[in-house]
Design an enzyme around this catalytic site. Structure first.
Site, PDB file in Angstrom:
ATOM      1  N   GLU A  88       0.828  -1.207   0.000  1.00 62.58           N
ATOM      2  CA  GLU A  88       0.000   0.000   0.000  1.00 62.58           C
ATOM      3  C   GLU A  88       0.865   1.261   0.000  1.00 62.58           C
ATOM      4  OE1 GLU A  88      -3.963  -0.679   2.376  1.00 62.58           O
ATOM      5  OE2 GLU A  88      -2.261  -1.456   3.537  1.00 62.58           O
ATOM      6  N   LYS A 148     -11.138   3.942   1.401  1.00 61.04           N
ATOM      7  CA  LYS A 148     -10.131   3.247   0.593  1.00 61.04           C
ATOM      8  C   LYS A 148     -10.913   2.347  -0.344  1.00 61.04           C
ATOM      9  CE  LYS A 148      -6.387   1.858   2.560  1.00 61.04           C
ATOM     10  NZ  LYS A 148      -5.303   1.140   3.277  1.00 61.04           N
TER      11      LYS A 148
END
Length: 119
Positions: A22, A99
């Site tokens: 990420e 997200k």
């Protein structure tokens, strides 16, 4: 009368997350923001100086989204704190950070955090 300025689902590519991929590859995020602000004077004056400029709010959010963090809670806290300090007339903040594709093995539209603050 309660009055609000809002930004709905601004899209960002950012590097927030706990997992190594990420922070290296990044991901897509949506940010929605609703800020209570007394803009009654702008209703009469038609002058941007009498309101909270949503373009300035967007830039503030963008600056914070550009700073990598492990937790969306940390990003949200920075956004709320910055709005509070820069705009003392603000009466409330509703912030949602999503997200879009969290690495958790779920088929979902996203995961994230919400903050509701009121003076």
């Amino acid at each position: 009368m309660e009055t609000y300025i809002f930004i709905r689902e601004a899209r960002f590519y950012a590097f927030h997350g706990v997992m190594p991929q990420e922070t290296q590859v990044g991901g897509e995020f949506l940010v929605s923001l609703r800020v209570g602000y007394p803009f009654q004077a702008a209703m009469e004056s038609d002058d941007v100086a009498d309101t909270l400029n949503y373009a300035e709010l967007f830039q503030l959010v963008k600056q914070q989204m550009d700073i990598p963090s492990k937790l969306l809670e940390h990003v949200a806290g920075r956004i709320v704190e910055t709005i509070q300090s820069q705009y003392p007339k603000v009466t409330s903040i509703h912030l949602k950070i999503t997200k879009k594709n969290p690495p958790m093995g779920a088929d979902c539209q996203g995961a994230g955090v919400e903050v509701n603050w009121e003076r």
